[in-house]
Scaffold this motif. Structure first.
Motif, PDB file in Angstrom:
ATOM      1  N   LEU A 151       0.843  -1.203   0.000  1.00 41.28           N
ATOM      2  CA  LEU A 151       0.000   0.000   0.000  1.00 41.28           C
ATOM      3  C   LEU A 151       0.878   1.253   0.000  1.00 41.28           C
ATOM      4  O   LEU A 151       0.572   2.235  -0.693  1.00 41.28           O
ATOM      5  CB  LEU A 151      -0.954  -0.012   1.203  1.00 41.28           C
ATOM      6  CG  LEU A 151      -1.899   1.187   1.335  1.00 41.28           C
ATOM      7  CD1 LEU A 151      -2.719   1.422   0.067  1.00 41.28           C
ATOM      8  CD2 LEU A 151      -2.848   1.004   2.533  1.00 41.28           C
ATOM      9  N   VAL A 191      -8.574   0.862  -3.889  1.00 40.78           N
ATOM     10  CA  VAL A 191      -9.560   1.544  -3.037  1.00 40.78           C
ATOM     11  C   VAL A 191      -8.848   2.199  -1.861  1.00 40.78           C
ATOM     12  O   VAL A 191      -9.053   3.381  -1.563  1.00 40.78           O
ATOM     13  CB  VAL A 191     -10.650   0.569  -2.533  1.00 40.78           C
ATOM     14  CG1 VAL A 191     -11.569   1.262  -1.522  1.00 40.78           C
ATOM     15  CG2 VAL A 191     -11.469   0.024  -3.705  1.00 40.78           C
ATOM     16  N   LEU A 192      -7.965   1.438  -1.210  1.00 44.44           N
ATOM     17  CA  LEU A 192      -7.256   1.947  -0.027  1.00 44.44           C
ATOM     18  C   LEU A 192      -6.279   3.066  -0.375  1.00 44.44           C
ATOM     19  O   LEU A 192      -6.108   4.014   0.399  1.00 44.44           O
ATOM     20  CB  LEU A 192      -6.498   0.819   0.670  1.00 44.44           C
ATOM     21  CG  LEU A 192      -7.373  -0.247   1.332  1.00 44.44           C
ATOM     22  CD1 LEU A 192      -6.518  -1.422   1.791  1.00 44.44           C
ATOM     23  CD2 LEU A 192      -8.148   0.347   2.501  1.00 44.44           C
ATOM     24  N   SER A 229      -3.860  -4.490  -7.386  1.00 43.02           N
ATOM     25  CA  SER A 229      -5.103  -5.155  -6.963  1.00 43.02           C
ATOM     26  C   SER A 229      -6.164  -4.103  -6.651  1.00 43.02           C
ATOM     27  O   SER A 229      -5.841  -2.949  -6.326  1.00 43.02           O
ATOM     28  CB  SER A 229      -4.943  -6.036  -5.707  1.00 43.02           C
ATOM     29  OG  SER A 229      -4.985  -5.271  -4.510  1.00 43.02           O
ATOM     30  N   GLU A 230      -7.395  -4.552  -6.727  1.00 40.97           N
ATOM     31  CA  GLU A 230      -8.516  -3.643  -6.514  1.00 40.97           C
ATOM     32  C   GLU A 230      -8.601  -3.178  -5.053  1.00 40.97           C
ATOM     33  O   GLU A 230      -8.802  -1.979  -4.804  1.00 40.97           O
ATOM     34  CB  GLU A 230      -9.806  -4.343  -6.945  1.00 40.97           C
ATOM     35  CG  GLU A 230     -10.926  -3.387  -7.245  1.00 40.97           C
ATOM     36  CD  GLU A 230     -12.184  -4.096  -7.725  1.00 40.97           C
ATOM     37  OE1 GLU A 230     -12.080  -5.191  -8.334  1.00 40.97           O
ATOM     38  OE2 GLU A 230     -13.267  -3.556  -7.471  1.00 40.97           O
ATOM     39  N   PRO A 231      -8.446  -4.074  -4.060  1.00 41.79           N
ATOM     40  CA  PRO A 231      -8.480  -3.591  -2.679  1.00 41.79           C
ATOM     41  C   PRO A 231      -7.437  -2.501  -2.429  1.00 41.79           C
ATOM     42  O   PRO A 231      -7.741  -1.480  -1.803  1.00 41.79           O
ATOM     43  CB  PRO A 231      -8.160  -4.840  -1.843  1.00 41.79           C
ATOM     44  CG  PRO A 231      -8.572  -5.985  -2.698  1.00 41.79           C
ATOM     45  CD  PRO A 231      -8.331  -5.547  -4.118  1.00 41.79           C
ATOM     46  N   LEU A 232      -6.226  -2.686  -2.931  1.00 42.88           N
ATOM     47  CA  LEU A 232      -5.182  -1.685  -2.693  1.00 42.88           C
ATOM     48  C   LEU A 232      -5.467  -0.378  -3.432  1.00 42.88           C
ATOM     49  O   LEU A 232      -5.072   0.692  -2.972  1.00 42.88           O
ATOM     50  CB  LEU A 232      -3.806  -2.251  -3.032  1.00 42.88           C
ATOM     51  CG  LEU A 232      -3.291  -3.281  -2.015  1.00 42.88           C
ATOM     52  CD1 LEU A 232      -1.975  -3.902  -2.480  1.00 42.88           C
ATOM     53  CD2 LEU A 232      -3.103  -2.654  -0.628  1.00 42.88           C
TER      54      LEU A 232
END
Lengths: 291, 291
Positions: free
Chosen positions: A28, A108-109, A103-106
């Motif tokens: 991140l 968003v974060l 990645s998609e989660p990272l």
């Protein structure tokens, strides 16, 4: 130090603060830097600093923080706009978009973290003049969130009926209004008279962006072309046609220069707006070639 | 006015400001309210207000804004955590999650807008004491973003190796530390001595949450159960077993009460922490029934 070196330094310092010293989750932390580089034109912070200079800047640390905060918000908005549920863009600034690379989660974060970092950057530069800092934070919030900021602009795309003017003003115009207002506020001047300049510059860039989307290739843009058409999004080209959109762009830029409030650096600022207008020249050229 | 009425009023006012007066995109405006109701326990703003009161609160408008800001951030984190790329949760607080009720794009935007609204709410309440407001904004940013806030906590889930303590402290502890620190700062007190109380309360809630996730049903929780196991996420139950986790919860709560800094309302604050501990009683009961 040149304006672009000041912006790079302020951005670098803000991002490093967000990345921490090795205690943060590594990927991140990396994604934050990735999302903000390469910098591109850094047009919004350049406008902000130009307005602050024209107003007789007296708190350069606050101007630097405001410029970085605005650019961080802009980068965050690109990361979230590229997500699969929005544009699903594979490429941004000539390299894989953040969700493709990390990645998609990272993604968003990373977007969330950059938004937060923007406000924190301003809070941390507030020591000399907290009253001015909270005013700048309020302006940034107004032009970023709901009901009238870039989130609202994006939100209009989920409505059945869209007012094209309100949509463009919120989606693209808002951060240009933030640029002129924050620049004035950082220099201790009333922000309100600077609204029109920001709105007009924003409108010009939206029309130019619509023209680029319609005319250019993914290679020349560093991101996918033809997105407006593909997503059936409102666009100045769809509304006015190519020639009409180009005429509109020229009118808006003249109006922008005419709207500059009286200030010590008025002439230099008009010159900056003209220089930014010249950056849009490829659009004119492409249009002439096809017309 | 009772503490819970103050929190409801402050939240209602902040959300209404974000929704605007009919000029905003309607569905996104609705989603902001939907994401923040029903309120549930509002545990973080309650802790914040309790600490401010214990410290001899003298700027109630700033305390109200801080409480609302913290809860807005918490609600935003739930909206983004529920997204398909994270928990993919269909249900939250007994009703469809925001992306199920409104769409994924609107859930991303609602989360973004609530984060921004949090900082703006603080900036708009700053008039009386801008210096205190920017300090609170900095605390909120630190505990929300990178490198050590809830975004970092979520970011740890994308790393190959996770330090369980760092992960829990960032993911759940951070907003409890924000609660105690922001409460002290809103009352004009040094925030630092309040860190440990927040960290311990946060740790207690994380352990309680892990126990609930392992023991309860989706109906009793108002959200899916067994998520930690399903996503192979680190959990106190996985690490210590059920009995060990319950013992740990009791120890942490005793430590929390012992850590309260000396202040005018110390006794009342200890009472509040005990009351919150009793809210966790169903977990102890479930465990006894199975043991």
């Amino acid at each position: 130090m040149s304006m672009s070196a000041r912006i790079d330094t302020a951005m670098g310092r803000a991002i490093a603060a967000g990345q921490g010293n090795g205690q943060a989750p590594r990927r991140l932390a990396e994604a934050l830097g990735y999302a903000c580089t390469p910098g591109g034109a850094r047009i919004r912070p350049t406008i902000l600093m130009s307005v602050a200079a024209a107003c007789g800047e007296d708190r350069p640390a606050l101007t630097d923080a405001a410029a970085a905060a605005l650019e961080l918000i802009h980068c965050a908005s690109l990361v979230h706009d590229d997500l699969p549920c929005f544009d699903d863009a594979a490429i941004r600034r000539g390299k894989p978009s953040v969700h493709r690379a990390y990645s998609e989660p990272l993604a968003v974060l990373a977007g969330d973290s950059l938004i937060i970092l923007a406000f924190q950057t301003l809070a941390r530069a507030a020591a000399e003049d907290p009253a001015r800092a909270v005013q700048i934070i309020d302006i940034l919030g107004t032009r970023t969130g709901m009901p009238g900021g870039i989130c609202a602009g994006q939100g209009w795309e989920s409505e059945e009926r869209i007012d094209l003017t309100a949509y463009h003003q919120a989606k693209t115009g808002a951060l240009f209004i933030a640029a002129t207002q924050m620049g004035a506020a950082a220099a201790g001047q009333d922000a309100e008279p600077w609204t029109e300049l920001g709105a007009r510059i924003g409108e010009a860039f939206q029309v130019a962006d619509d023209l680029r989307d319609a005319l250019e290739t993914p290679e020349s843009m560093g991101k996918p072309a033809g997105q407006d058409d593909r997503h059936a999004r409102p666009s100045a080209v769809a509304e006015y046609g190519l020639t009409g959109a180009v005429r509109r762009l020229k009118d808006i830029l003249s109006g922008a220069i005419a709207s500059i409030p009286s200030c010590p650096g008025e002439a230099q600022l008009a010159q900056m707006v003209r220089a930014q207008a010249e950056r849009l020249t490829p659009v004119f050229a492409s249009d002439s070639a096809r017309a």
